[in-house]
Design a protein around this motif. Structure first.
Motif, PDB file in Angstrom:
ATOM      1  N   LYS A  20       0.851  -1.187   0.000  1.00  0.00           N
ATOM      2  CA  LYS A  20       0.000   0.000   0.000  1.00  0.00           C
ATOM      3  C   LYS A  20       0.886   1.236   0.000  1.00  0.00           C
ATOM      4  O   LYS A  20       1.806   1.352   0.803  1.00  0.00           O
ATOM      5  CB  LYS A  20      -0.887   0.026   1.247  1.00  0.00           C
ATOM      6  CG  LYS A  20      -1.794  -1.180   1.375  1.00  0.00           C
ATOM      7  CD  LYS A  20      -2.977  -1.048   0.484  1.00  0.00           C
ATOM      8  CE  LYS A  20      -3.932  -2.198   0.764  1.00  0.00           C
ATOM      9  NZ  LYS A  20      -5.035  -2.208  -0.108  1.00  0.00           N
ATOM     10  N   ILE A  21       0.632   2.133  -0.909  1.00  0.00           N
ATOM     11  CA  ILE A  21       1.367   3.392  -0.988  1.00  0.00           C
ATOM     12  C   ILE A  21       0.474   4.470  -0.415  1.00  0.00           C
ATOM     13  O   ILE A  21      -0.706   4.569  -0.765  1.00  0.00           O
ATOM     14  CB  ILE A  21       1.755   3.710  -2.441  1.00  0.00           C
ATOM     15  CG1 ILE A  21       2.659   2.603  -2.991  1.00  0.00           C
ATOM     16  CG2 ILE A  21       2.447   5.058  -2.535  1.00  0.00           C
ATOM     17  CD1 ILE A  21       2.967   2.746  -4.460  1.00  0.00           C
ATOM     18  N   ARG A  22       1.021   5.277   0.456  1.00  0.00           N
ATOM     19  CA  ARG A  22       0.233   6.322   1.096  1.00  0.00           C
ATOM     20  C   ARG A  22       0.517   7.668   0.439  1.00  0.00           C
ATOM     21  O   ARG A  22       1.647   7.988   0.109  1.00  0.00           O
ATOM     22  CB  ARG A  22       0.541   6.377   2.578  1.00  0.00           C
ATOM     23  CG  ARG A  22       0.177   5.069   3.232  1.00  0.00           C
ATOM     24  CD  ARG A  22      -0.128   5.136   4.676  1.00  0.00           C
ATOM     25  NE  ARG A  22      -0.979   6.181   5.143  1.00  0.00           N
ATOM     26  CZ  ARG A  22      -2.267   6.031   5.438  1.00  0.00           C
ATOM     27  NH1 ARG A  22      -2.848   4.866   5.246  1.00  0.00           N
ATOM     28  NH2 ARG A  22      -2.966   7.015   5.933  1.00  0.00           N
ATOM     29  N   VAL A  23      -0.545   8.444   0.270  1.00  0.00           N
ATOM     30  CA  VAL A  23      -0.459   9.809  -0.223  1.00  0.00           C
ATOM     31  C   VAL A  23      -1.080  10.668   0.863  1.00  0.00           C
ATOM     32  O   VAL A  23      -2.304  10.707   1.007  1.00  0.00           O
ATOM     33  CB  VAL A  23      -1.211   9.989  -1.557  1.00  0.00           C
ATOM     34  CG1 VAL A  23      -1.168  11.429  -2.001  1.00  0.00           C
ATOM     35  CG2 VAL A  23      -0.654   9.068  -2.612  1.00  0.00           C
ATOM     36  N   GLY A  24      -0.244  11.295   1.650  1.00  0.00           N
ATOM     37  CA  GLY A  24      -0.756  12.048   2.794  1.00  0.00           C
ATOM     38  C   GLY A  24      -1.374  11.104   3.803  1.00  0.00           C
ATOM     39  O   GLY A  24      -0.734  10.183   4.284  1.00  0.00           O
ATOM     40  N   ARG A  25      -2.639  11.318   4.096  1.00  0.00           N
ATOM     41  CA  ARG A  25      -3.326  10.488   5.088  1.00  0.00           C
ATOM     42  C   ARG A  25      -4.124   9.339   4.478  1.00  0.00           C
ATOM     43  O   ARG A  25      -4.761   8.590   5.196  1.00  0.00           O
ATOM     44  CB  ARG A  25      -4.279  11.352   5.916  1.00  0.00           C
ATOM     45  CG  ARG A  25      -3.563  12.342   6.770  1.00  0.00           C
ATOM     46  CD  ARG A  25      -4.548  13.099   7.602  1.00  0.00           C
ATOM     47  NE  ARG A  25      -3.860  13.973   8.536  1.00  0.00           N
ATOM     48  CZ  ARG A  25      -4.457  14.700   9.423  1.00  0.00           C
ATOM     49  NH1 ARG A  25      -5.778  14.682   9.515  1.00  0.00           N
ATOM     50  NH2 ARG A  25      -3.766  15.464  10.223  1.00  0.00           N
ATOM     51  N   ARG A  26      -4.107   9.227   3.165  1.00  0.00           N
ATOM     52  CA  ARG A  26      -4.914   8.195   2.524  1.00  0.00           C
ATOM     53  C   ARG A  26      -4.027   7.256   1.715  1.00  0.00           C
ATOM     54  O   ARG A  26      -2.871   7.552   1.444  1.00  0.00           O
ATOM     55  CB  ARG A  26      -5.956   8.831   1.607  1.00  0.00           C
ATOM     56  CG  ARG A  26      -5.335   9.607   0.459  1.00  0.00           C
ATOM     57  CD  ARG A  26      -6.380  10.120  -0.507  1.00  0.00           C
ATOM     58  NE  ARG A  26      -5.783  10.967  -1.521  1.00  0.00           N
ATOM     59  CZ  ARG A  26      -5.195  10.531  -2.618  1.00  0.00           C
ATOM     60  NH1 ARG A  26      -5.100   9.244  -2.856  1.00  0.00           N
ATOM     61  NH2 ARG A  26      -4.672  11.370  -3.493  1.00  0.00           N
ATOM     62  N   PHE A  27      -4.599   6.111   1.352  1.00  0.00           N
ATOM     63  CA  PHE A  27      -3.903   5.202   0.456  1.00  0.00           C
ATOM     64  C   PHE A  27      -4.005   5.731  -0.968  1.00  0.00           C
ATOM     65  O   PHE A  27      -4.985   6.383  -1.334  1.00  0.00           O
ATOM     66  CB  PHE A  27      -4.502   3.793   0.525  1.00  0.00           C
ATOM     67  CG  PHE A  27      -4.188   3.076   1.795  1.00  0.00           C
ATOM     68  CD1 PHE A  27      -2.886   2.749   2.128  1.00  0.00           C
ATOM     69  CD2 PHE A  27      -5.193   2.730   2.668  1.00  0.00           C
ATOM     70  CE1 PHE A  27      -2.591   2.084   3.297  1.00  0.00           C
ATOM     71  CE2 PHE A  27      -4.913   2.070   3.847  1.00  0.00           C
ATOM     72  CZ  PHE A  27      -3.607   1.751   4.160  1.00  0.00           C
ATOM     73  N   ALA A  28      -2.989   5.460  -1.771  1.00  0.00           N
ATOM     74  CA  ALA A  28      -2.977   5.924  -3.154  1.00  0.00           C
ATOM     75  C   ALA A  28      -4.073   5.219  -3.948  1.00  0.00           C
ATOM     76  O   ALA A  28      -4.382   4.062  -3.714  1.00  0.00           O
ATOM     77  CB  ALA A  28      -1.621   5.660  -3.784  1.00  0.00           C
ATOM     78  N   ARG A  29      -4.637   5.953  -4.887  1.00  0.00           N
ATOM     79  CA  ARG A  29      -5.625   5.367  -5.781  1.00  0.00           C
ATOM     80  C   ARG A  29      -4.914   4.491  -6.798  1.00  0.00           C
ATOM     81  O   ARG A  29      -3.692   4.525  -6.935  1.00  0.00           O
ATOM     82  CB  ARG A  29      -6.406   6.471  -6.474  1.00  0.00           C
ATOM     83  CG  ARG A  29      -7.227   7.293  -5.494  1.00  0.00           C
ATOM     84  CD  ARG A  29      -8.002   8.389  -6.216  1.00  0.00           C
ATOM     85  NE  ARG A  29      -8.767   9.151  -5.273  1.00  0.00           N
ATOM     86  CZ  ARG A  29      -8.367  10.296  -4.739  1.00  0.00           C
ATOM     87  NH1 ARG A  29      -7.190  10.809  -5.081  1.00  0.00           N
ATOM     88  NH2 ARG A  29      -9.115  10.934  -3.876  1.00  0.00           N
ATOM     89  N   ALA A  30      -5.672   3.705  -7.529  1.00  0.00           N
ATOM     90  CA  ALA A  30      -5.088   2.762  -8.486  1.00  0.00           C
ATOM     91  C   ALA A  30      -4.237   3.472  -9.533  1.00  0.00           C
ATOM     92  O   ALA A  30      -3.140   3.028  -9.874  1.00  0.00           O
ATOM     93  CB  ALA A  30      -6.192   1.951  -9.161  1.00  0.00           C
ATOM     94  N   GLY A  31      -4.719   4.593 -10.037  1.00  0.00           N
ATOM     95  CA  GLY A  31      -3.967   5.346 -11.043  1.00  0.00           C
ATOM     96  C   GLY A  31      -2.674   5.913 -10.500  1.00  0.00           C
ATOM     97  O   GLY A  31      -1.639   5.913 -11.182  1.00  0.00           O
ATOM     98  N   GLU A  32      -2.715   6.406  -9.273  1.00  0.00           N
ATOM     99  CA  GLU A  32      -1.505   6.944  -8.648  1.00  0.00           C
ATOM    100  C   GLU A  32      -0.481   5.841  -8.391  1.00  0.00           C
ATOM    101  O   GLU A  32       0.716   6.040  -8.591  1.00  0.00           O
ATOM    102  CB  GLU A  32      -1.864   7.635  -7.331  1.00  0.00           C
ATOM    103  CG  GLU A  32      -2.708   8.870  -7.519  1.00  0.00           C
ATOM    104  CD  GLU A  32      -3.317   9.377  -6.221  1.00  0.00           C
ATOM    105  OE1 GLU A  32      -3.542  10.593  -6.132  1.00  0.00           O
ATOM    106  OE2 GLU A  32      -3.556   8.562  -5.306  1.00  0.00           O
ATOM    107  N   THR A  33      -0.967   4.687  -7.963  1.00  0.00           N
ATOM    108  CA  THR A  33      -0.069   3.557  -7.725  1.00  0.00           C
ATOM    109  C   THR A  33       0.564   3.104  -9.032  1.00  0.00           C
ATOM    110  O   THR A  33       1.771   2.861  -9.097  1.00  0.00           O
ATOM    111  CB  THR A  33      -0.829   2.393  -7.074  1.00  0.00           C
ATOM    112  OG1 THR A  33      -1.425   2.842  -5.861  1.00  0.00           O
ATOM    113  CG2 THR A  33       0.080   1.227  -6.795  1.00  0.00           C
ATOM    114  N   GLU A  34      -0.237   3.006 -10.082  1.00  0.00           N
ATOM    115  CA  GLU A  34       0.274   2.589 -11.385  1.00  0.00           C
ATOM    116  C   GLU A  34       1.301   3.587 -11.919  1.00  0.00           C
ATOM    117  O   GLU A  34       2.341   3.201 -12.453  1.00  0.00           O
ATOM    118  CB  GLU A  34      -0.889   2.447 -12.371  1.00  0.00           C
ATOM    119  CG  GLU A  34      -0.487   1.907 -13.707  1.00  0.00           C
ATOM    120  CD  GLU A  34      -0.047   0.467 -13.654  1.00  0.00           C
ATOM    121  OE1 GLU A  34       0.777   0.078 -14.506  1.00  0.00           O
ATOM    122  OE2 GLU A  34      -0.493  -0.279 -12.768  1.00  0.00           O
TER     123      GLU A  34
END
Length: 86
Positions: A20-34
């Motif tokens: 799981k990749i975090r972006v700030g306080r949330r997990f990254a969305r599928a597009g951001e992870t890709e």
């Protein structure tokens, strides 16, 4: 499909859970992870190609210019971490 694979003698294992990749306080969305993973693959490939050369160069200088949008992510991947032990 699984039943057919098992009946033919193939070993079937569950897929491993992804990181799981975090972006700030949330997990990254599928597009951001890709986007991050594809940039990471391109960066690793560029560093690998540069390491095969005869001249010693810094990693940051050989990265593709198309990675400029991820400047902060790139620096965090290449920078030394405080947890590193020498």
């Amino acid at each position: 499909m699984i039943r057919l694979a098992r009946s033919s003698g193939l070993d079937v294992y569950p897929a491993p859970l992804g990181r799981k990749i975090r972006v700030g306080r949330r997990f990254a969305r599928a597009g951001e992870t890709e986007e991050f993973l594809s940039a990471l693959v391109r960066a690793n490939h560029a560093i690998d190609v540069a390491s095969r050369g005869k001249v010693d160069v810094s990693c940051a200088s050989v990265l593709p210019k198309t990675l400029a949008t991820g400047q902060g992510r790139r620096n965090s991947c290449l920078a030394p971490t405080p947890q590193a032990r020498i």
